[in-house]
Scaffold this motif. Structure first.
Motif, PDB file in Angstrom:
ATOM      1  N   VAL A  21       0.812  -1.213   0.000  1.00 19.44           N
ATOM      2  CA  VAL A  21       0.000   0.000   0.000  1.00 19.44           C
ATOM      3  C   VAL A  21       0.847   1.266   0.000  1.00 19.44           C
ATOM      4  O   VAL A  21       0.474   2.288  -0.605  1.00 19.44           O
ATOM      5  N   ASP A  22       2.014   1.240   0.651  1.00 24.47           N
ATOM      6  CA  ASP A  22       2.876   2.415   0.704  1.00 24.47           C
ATOM      7  C   ASP A  22       4.129   2.267  -0.153  1.00 24.47           C
ATOM      8  O   ASP A  22       5.103   3.004   0.044  1.00 24.47           O
ATOM      9  N   HIS A  23       4.108   1.340  -1.091  1.00 21.18           N
ATOM     10  CA  HIS A  23       5.290   1.146  -1.924  1.00 21.18           C
ATOM     11  C   HIS A  23       5.556   2.396  -2.761  1.00 21.18           C
ATOM     12  O   HIS A  23       4.621   2.992  -3.314  1.00 21.18           O
ATOM     13  N   PRO A  24       6.813   2.828  -2.855  1.00 24.22           N
ATOM     14  CA  PRO A  24       7.100   4.087  -3.560  1.00 24.22           C
ATOM     15  C   PRO A  24       6.688   4.084  -5.025  1.00 24.22           C
ATOM     16  O   PRO A  24       6.307   5.138  -5.559  1.00 24.22           O
ATOM     17  N   VAL A  25       6.745   2.958  -5.707  1.00 27.74           N
ATOM     18  CA  VAL A  25       6.328   2.920  -7.111  1.00 27.74           C
ATOM     19  C   VAL A  25       4.836   3.198  -7.229  1.00 27.74           C
ATOM     20  O   VAL A  25       4.398   3.977  -8.087  1.00 27.74           O
ATOM     21  N   LEU A  26       4.039   2.575  -6.369  1.00 30.96           N
ATOM     22  CA  LEU A  26       2.599   2.806  -6.420  1.00 30.96           C
ATOM     23  C   LEU A  26       2.249   4.222  -5.994  1.00 30.96           C
ATOM     24  O   LEU A  26       1.324   4.833  -6.546  1.00 30.96           O
ATOM     25  N   ARG A  27       2.967   4.776  -5.036  1.00 28.47           N
ATOM     26  CA  ARG A  27       2.717   6.165  -4.647  1.00 28.47           C
ATOM     27  C   ARG A  27       3.005   7.105  -5.808  1.00 28.47           C
ATOM     28  O   ARG A  27       2.308   8.105  -5.998  1.00 28.47           O
ATOM     29  N   HIS A  28       4.051   6.783  -6.579  1.00 25.66           N
ATOM     30  CA  HIS A  28       4.402   7.618  -7.732  1.00 25.66           C
ATOM     31  C   HIS A  28       3.392   7.468  -8.860  1.00 25.66           C
ATOM     32  O   HIS A  28       2.947   8.474  -9.440  1.00 25.66           O
ATOM     33  N   CYS A  29       3.018   6.235  -9.168  1.00 23.32           N
ATOM     34  CA  CYS A  29       2.142   5.990 -10.318  1.00 23.32           C
ATOM     35  C   CYS A  29       0.687   6.351 -10.033  1.00 23.32           C
ATOM     36  O   CYS A  29      -0.047   6.722 -10.956  1.00 23.32           O
ATOM     37  N   CYS A  30       0.276   6.245  -8.780  1.00 19.60           N
ATOM     38  CA  CYS A  30      -1.138   6.437  -8.428  1.00 19.60           C
ATOM     39  C   CYS A  30      -1.278   7.468  -7.306  1.00 19.60           C
ATOM     40  O   CYS A  30      -1.624   7.106  -6.165  1.00 19.60           O
ATOM     41  N   PRO A  31      -1.041   8.735  -7.580  1.00 14.60           N
ATOM     42  CA  PRO A  31      -1.113   9.757  -6.522  1.00 14.60           C
ATOM     43  C   PRO A  31      -2.469  10.431  -6.413  1.00 14.60           C
ATOM     44  O   PRO A  31      -2.637  11.360  -5.626  1.00 14.60           O
ATOM     45  N   GLU A  32      -3.446   9.963  -7.170  1.00 12.99           N
ATOM     46  CA  GLU A  32      -4.708  10.683  -7.298  1.00 12.99           C
ATOM     47  C   GLU A  32      -5.738  10.211  -6.270  1.00 12.99           C
ATOM     48  O   GLU A  32      -5.514   9.238  -5.549  1.00 12.99           O
ATOM     49  N   PRO A  33      -6.899  10.871  -6.167  1.00 12.78           N
ATOM     50  CA  PRO A  33      -7.922  10.479  -5.184  1.00 12.78           C
ATOM     51  C   PRO A  33      -8.374   9.022  -5.324  1.00 12.78           C
ATOM     52  O   PRO A  33      -8.756   8.401  -4.341  1.00 12.78           O
ATOM     53  N   ALA A  34      -8.347   8.482  -6.536  1.00 12.84           N
ATOM     54  CA  ALA A  34      -8.771   7.095  -6.750  1.00 12.84           C
ATOM     55  C   ALA A  34      -7.611   6.120  -6.613  1.00 12.84           C
ATOM     56  O   ALA A  34      -7.660   5.011  -7.139  1.00 12.84           O
TER      57      ALA A  34
END
Length: 212
Positions: free
Chosen positions: A29-42
Motif C-alpha cells: 500500500v505504501d510502496h514508492p512505485v505505487l505512490r508515484h504511479c497512483c497519486p490521485e484520489p482514486a
C-alpha cells in the motif's frame, strides 16, 4: 528427479487470486512505485487493480508461490518470459481496460516505470536467459520473522535447480538492499523510475547461476 519446494511453500493457481491480491495490496500500500504511479484520489482502487494484473501476469507467464500461512508470496518469471509484450498485456486484462481503470497520467507513469526497469534489467544482465523476481511481499503484521527470506530462499533453490541460470531482482527501497545481498545478490546498477520522479530510484541486483 524433479526438485520440490522447501516446505512450507506452495505454488498458487487462478483460484488463489482473491486472497493473494488482497495480501499484495496490504503489503504494497505504501510502496514508492505505487505512490508515484497512483497519486490521485482514486489511488486505492488503481493500486489494487494494478497489483491484480501483476498477479495474473505472474500466473500466466511465470510462477507465484506462497508460504503455508498465506502471509508471504513471491512472483517469478522464468527464462524466455521476461518482456511484457502488448499481446501479453492484452491477455491478462491490462489492455484495453487500463484506459478506463487508470487515469491517463497514471497509465503514462506506469509505462515510464516499466520502460526504465526494462532498460536497467537489459543493462544488468549479459543475456535474456535468467529468472526475474517480479515481486516479493510479506503481510505487514508478520514482517521481521524471516518469512520473506525463507520463501525467497526456497523459490530461488527451485528456480535455479530447474534452470541453472542467474536470478535478477530489483527494489526501490534502499533499506532492502542488504536483505537481497545476504541471499547472494549483487548490485548491478540503478536508474530513475521515469520522468518526474527524480526521488525514486530502482536498484537492480543479480544472483549468479549455480555452478554446473
Amino acid at each position: 528427479m524433479v526438485p520440490t519446494l522447501t516446505a512450507p511453500a506452495y505454488r498458487l493457481g487462478v483460484g488463489d487470486l482473491g486472497w493473494a491480491t488482497a495480501l499484495l495490496a496490504e503489503a504494497c500500500v505504501d510502496h514508492p512505485v505505487l505512490r508515484h504511479c497512483c497519486p490521485e484520489p482514486a489511488a486505492a482502487g488503481q493500486k489494487a487493480w494494478l497489483l491484480g494484473r501483476l498477479l495474473r501476469f505472474g500466473l500466466r507467464y511465470g510462477r507465484v508461490y506462497a508460504n503455508a500461512e498465506r502471509t508471504a508470496l513471491a512472483v517469478w518469471l522464468g527464462p524466455g518470459q521476461l518482456a511484457a509484450s502488448w499481446w501479453q498485456l492484452l491477455r491478462v486484462g491490462v489492455l484495453p481496460s487500463a484506459l478506463w481503470r487508470l487515469s491517463w497520467s497514471c497509465w503514462r507513469r506506469v509505462q515510464h516505470y516499466l520502460a526504465a526497469t526494462a532498460w536497467l534489467r537489459h543493462q544488468s544482465m549479459a543475456s535474456p536467459g535468467h529468472h526475474y523476481l517480479l515481486a516479493l511481499a510479506v503481510r505487514p503484521s508478520q514482517r521481521g520473522r524471516g518469512l520473506g527470506r525463507r520463501l525467497l530462499h526456497a523459490t530461488l533453490a527451485l528456480s535455479q535447480a530447474t534452470a541453472a541460470t542467474a536470478c535478477y531482482a530489483e527494489t526501490q527501497v534502499p533499506e532492502q538492499l542488504p536483505f537481497y545481498q545476504r541471499l547472494g545478490f549483487q548490485l548491478t546498477g540503478q536508474c530513475p523510475a521515469g520522468p518526474g520522479a527524480p526521488w525514486l530510484t530502482t536498484w537492480g541486483l543479480m544472483r549468479a547461476a549455480p555452478p554446473q
